[in-house]
Design an enzyme around this catalytic site. Structure first.
Site, PDB file in Angstrom:
ATOM      1  CG  HIS A  23      -6.330  -8.373   0.953  1.00  0.00           C
ATOM      2  ND1 HIS A  23      -6.544  -8.711  -0.371  1.00  0.00           N
ATOM      3  CD2 HIS A  23      -6.119  -7.030   0.959  1.00  0.00           C
ATOM      4  CE1 HIS A  23      -6.456  -7.624  -1.122  1.00  0.00           C
ATOM      5  NE2 HIS A  23      -6.207  -6.598  -0.332  1.00  0.00           N
ATOM      6  CG  HIS A  45      -4.297   2.781  -4.010  1.00  0.00           C
ATOM      7  ND1 HIS A  45      -3.679   2.117  -2.976  1.00  0.00           N
ATOM      8  CD2 HIS A  45      -4.776   3.937  -3.464  1.00  0.00           C
ATOM      9  CE1 HIS A  45      -3.794   2.815  -1.868  1.00  0.00           C
ATOM     10  NE2 HIS A  45      -4.447   3.929  -2.138  1.00  0.00           N
ATOM     11  NE  ARG A  59      -3.008  -3.175  -1.673  1.00  0.00           N
ATOM     12  CZ  ARG A  59      -2.561  -4.051  -0.783  1.00  0.00           C
ATOM     13  NH1 ARG A  59      -1.267  -4.319  -0.729  1.00  0.00           N
ATOM     14  NH2 ARG A  59      -3.381  -4.670   0.036  1.00  0.00           N
ATOM     15  NE  ARG A  76      -3.590  -2.205   2.764  1.00  0.00           N
ATOM     16  CZ  ARG A  76      -3.333  -3.363   3.374  1.00  0.00           C
ATOM     17  NH1 ARG A  76      -2.132  -3.573   3.911  1.00  0.00           N
ATOM     18  NH2 ARG A  76      -4.252  -4.315   3.433  1.00  0.00           N
ATOM     19  CE1 TYR A  83      -6.560  -6.048  -6.852  1.00  0.00           C
ATOM     20  CE2 TYR A  83      -6.840  -7.293  -4.828  1.00  0.00           C
ATOM     21  CZ  TYR A  83      -6.563  -6.112  -5.479  1.00  0.00           C
ATOM     22  OH  TYR A  83      -6.301  -4.980  -4.745  1.00  0.00           O
ATOM     23  CE  LYS A 102      -6.283  -0.748   4.836  1.00  0.00           C
ATOM     24  NZ  LYS A 102      -7.582  -0.829   4.140  1.00  0.00           N
TER      25      LYS A 102
END
Length: 293
Positions: free
Chosen positions: A265, A239, A242, A150, A274, A174
């Site tokens: 994720h 982004h 990515r 990210r 994706y 995250k």
């Protein structure tokens, strides 16, 4: 009630979210404050006066004001986080957000860059570009595409997270979750070239930041966007690198769970977006190339 007289104790709520980024904390603060202002017009002054129907009315009101579905879903998520905290603090007895849902929609992904577009991004500098900036930009773009990190993760990289000789990065994603991301040879070379002259652009005050901007400060997402604007022949977004990383891996036969780990994720359902992009690309290739398509 908090000492400052705020019945919502918004400052306490934000301070309690210790594992989140500054951007996320700012969004939570804004979302909850706007909700408190809205219910205030209904003569609701405290969180324990909020009912589930109130939250549903608020979500409906946002929809009529033509907020994007993704924005509404984020605001609903902020309220869920706040009221979960409020229950734990004894501010409310019942969480009024339970059972209230706001769909984020399909969430359109940025366009996947073709290999030729990636090559153009990585080909080199604009005329008369300073050497330090060329090397920095090369390294930034290589890491974004080669590691699929990210933009926030790239900007927060410190020197201790680089393991260039061993060909990997340690990334804090995250929720302060750590993951190890491999680097290909081009990214290794680009990072090594930048680190060799990093001291010319990075003053002592910047500390261990890997990437710095023209002012000698830690690189920001806005700085990364400027790099893309300089390098890309067509408008794109950081982004997109990515997304291209993930889609190209799946196109090449990578396992979905492996891509999930590389992207950081928490839920494989996020990664599955994706697979749809990858299927669409295969269908397009078939239609454009097969004589009986």
């Amino acid at each position: 009630m908090a000492a400052d007289g705020d019945p919502w104790r918004l400052d306490d709520f934000v301070r309690a979210q210790t594992s989140l980024s500054d951007n996320t904390l700012s969004a939570y603060r804004t979302d909850v404050r706007l909700f408190a202002e809205w219910v205030g017009r209904l003569q609701i002054e405290q969180p324990d006066q909020v009912a589930r129907t109130t939250v549903r009315r608020y979500i409906a009101a946002l929809s009529t004001r033509e907020f994007a579905r993704r924005s509404i879903a984020r605001k609903a998520a902020s309220l869920r986080r706040y009221f979960a905290w409020a229950v734990g603090e004894g501010l409310v007895e019942v969480d009024p957000t339970v059972g209230v849902h706001a769909s984020a929609g399909n969430g359109r992904l940025p366009r996947v860059l073709a290999e030729r577009e990636i090559e153009q991004l990585l080909e080199g500098p604009t005329p008369d570009e300073p050497e330090w900036r060329r090397r920095r930009d090369d390294a930034v773009l290589e890491v974004l595409y080669a590691a699929g990190v990210r933009v926030s993760e790239l900007c927060s990289l410190d020197l201790a997270q680089l393991h260039v000789d061993e060909a990997f990065l340690t990334v804090w994603g995250k929720g302060s979750k750590e993951r190890r991301v491999p680097l290909g040879e081009p990214a290794q070379h680009a990072l090594a070239a930048w680190l060799a002259i990093r001291h010319e652009a990075a003053p002592d005050e910047v500390g261990a930041a890997v990437f710095v901007n023209e002012r000698g400060k830690r690189l920001t997402p806005r700085d990364v966007r400027r790099i893309l604007d300089r390098r890309s022949p067509t408008p794109t977004h950081p982004h997109a690198l990515r997304h291209s990383f993930a889609t190209h891996l799946l196109d090449g036969g990578a396992d979905l769970r492996a891509v999930q780990e590389l992207l950081g994720h928490a839920d494989v359902a996020t990664t599955q977006r994706y697979t749809h992009v990858s299927r669409e690309r295969l269908r397009t290739a078939y239609q454009e190339s097969h004589p009986r398509a």
